[in-house]
Design a protein around this motif. Structure first.
Motif, PDB file in Angstrom:
ATOM      1  N   LYS A  88       0.837  -1.200   0.000  1.00 51.90           N
ATOM      2  CA  LYS A  88       0.000   0.000   0.000  1.00 51.90           C
ATOM      3  C   LYS A  88       0.872   1.251   0.000  1.00 51.90           C
ATOM      4  O   LYS A  88       0.662   2.171  -0.807  1.00 51.90           O
ATOM      5  N   ALA A  89       1.869   1.285   0.876  1.00 47.86           N
ATOM      6  CA  ALA A  89       2.743   2.454   0.960  1.00 47.86           C
ATOM      7  C   ALA A  89       3.618   2.571  -0.283  1.00 47.86           C
ATOM      8  O   ALA A  89       3.924   3.677  -0.739  1.00 47.86           O
ATOM      9  N   GLU A  92       1.914   4.353  -3.037  1.00 55.21           N
ATOM     10  CA  GLU A  92       1.916   5.791  -2.772  1.00 55.21           C
ATOM     11  C   GLU A  92       3.281   6.395  -3.092  1.00 55.21           C
ATOM     12  O   GLU A  92       3.368   7.491  -3.671  1.00 55.21           O
ATOM     13  N   HIS A 172       3.428   2.609   6.568  1.00 58.57           N
ATOM     14  CA  HIS A 172       2.890   3.556   7.543  1.00 58.57           C
ATOM     15  C   HIS A 172       3.083   2.973   8.934  1.00 58.57           C
ATOM     16  O   HIS A 172       2.731   1.813   9.184  1.00 58.57           O
ATOM     17  N   ASP A 173       3.626   3.775   9.832  1.00 62.70           N
ATOM     18  CA  ASP A 173       3.856   3.314  11.204  1.00 62.70           C
ATOM     19  C   ASP A 173       2.605   2.705  11.827  1.00 62.70           C
ATOM     20  O   ASP A 173       2.679   1.674  12.504  1.00 62.70           O
ATOM     21  N   ASP A 174       1.466   3.333  11.617  1.00 61.77           N
ATOM     22  CA  ASP A 174       0.244   2.856  12.253  1.00 61.77           C
ATOM     23  C   ASP A 174      -0.105   1.435  11.823  1.00 61.77           C
ATOM     24  O   ASP A 174      -0.649   0.651  12.618  1.00 61.77           O
ATOM     25  N   ASP A 175       0.193   1.095  10.572  1.00 63.91           N
ATOM     26  CA  ASP A 175      -0.091  -0.264  10.094  1.00 63.91           C
ATOM     27  C   ASP A 175       0.753  -1.290  10.834  1.00 63.91           C
ATOM     28  O   ASP A 175       0.266  -2.363  11.225  1.00 63.91           O
TER      29      ASP A 175
END
Length: 232
Positions: A88-89, A92, A172-175
């Motif tokens: 995903k990242a 982007e 993403h860190d949150d992932d």
């Protein structure tokens, strides 16, 4: 009776290594590579993984804070979920590059999460040594810099053991926090993919594939004060 241990009792020989040992250190440094697609599926023995972690744990740290922790991931399910977060990242990231770079970016393999038998996630705990840390009083990022030293130690030890390492940073860190249950206050420094390799690129892969070349060291050295590199 308890024996007093003086400073001299804590010292070790500071002489230079013998030539062959010295050459081995430099060989590890200069032949270390960021591995993505050369991993073998063979599992890494527990005693080998322990040696790599001990090498990481022997890294220098400002104020001897030792802020690092290590999460070992071998589960195919977890690795697949991490790969999805990367994908995903990565999509982007691809869109951020100019058109002439985008095709080359798309052709690069930028992670080995699913192929490597082991992932080690290196984290940094800013609170481990308390609120005031010797050496961090005026630069709060010294805990993260210290953790990166642990990453480098592990990487060089892995090279000496014939183990490849790849650093995945596109996510993403949150992932990753959600996937691994990492608290908000803990900083994620590196997702490292590890596995045996049969061969390595002679030069960094991104140089071989034309993404970027190694800079001239002489252009990066200043004497006594800063000099703008572009005007040297």
């Amino acid at each position: 009776m308890e024996r007093y241990v003086g400073v001299r009792d804590c010292m070790v020989d500071g002489e230079a290594f013998a030539a062959d040992a010295r050459e081995a250190v430099y060989r590890a440094i200069h032949t270390r590579r960021d591995v993505r697609d050369q991993f073998l599926s063979d599992p890494l023995p527990d005693d080998l993984v322990r040696r790599l972690l001990e090498a990481a744990h022997a890294a220098p740290s400002v104020g001897f804070m030792q802020p690092w922790s290590f999460i070992l991931v071998r589960s195919e399910e977890t690795k697949h979920a991490a790969w999805e977060a990367f994908s995903k990242a990565n999509a982007e990231a691809e869109a951020m590059f100019a058109d002439e770079k985008r095709d080359l970016y798309r052709s690069l393999k930028l992670e080995g999460i699913r192929k490597a038998p082991l992932s080690i996630i290196v984290t940094c705990d800013p609170d481990r040594a308390g609120p005031v840390v010797l050496g961090r009083t005026h630069n709060p990022r010294m805990d993260v810099y210290s953790t990166v030293c642990a990453v480098q130690n592990l990487w060089l030890a892995a090279r000496a053991e014939g183990v490849g390492v790849g650093w995945v940073s596109i996510f993403h860190d949150d992932d990753v926090r959600a996937l691994l249950g990492i608290p908000r206050r803990i900083e994620i420094v590196a997702w490292l993919c590890l596995g045996y390799v049969r061969e390595l690129y002679q030069e960094p892969e991104l140089a071989v594939k034309g993404w970027r070349q190694r800079l001239d060291l002489d252009q990066l050295i200043c004497e006594e004060r800063w000099i703008d590199q572009d005007n040297k």
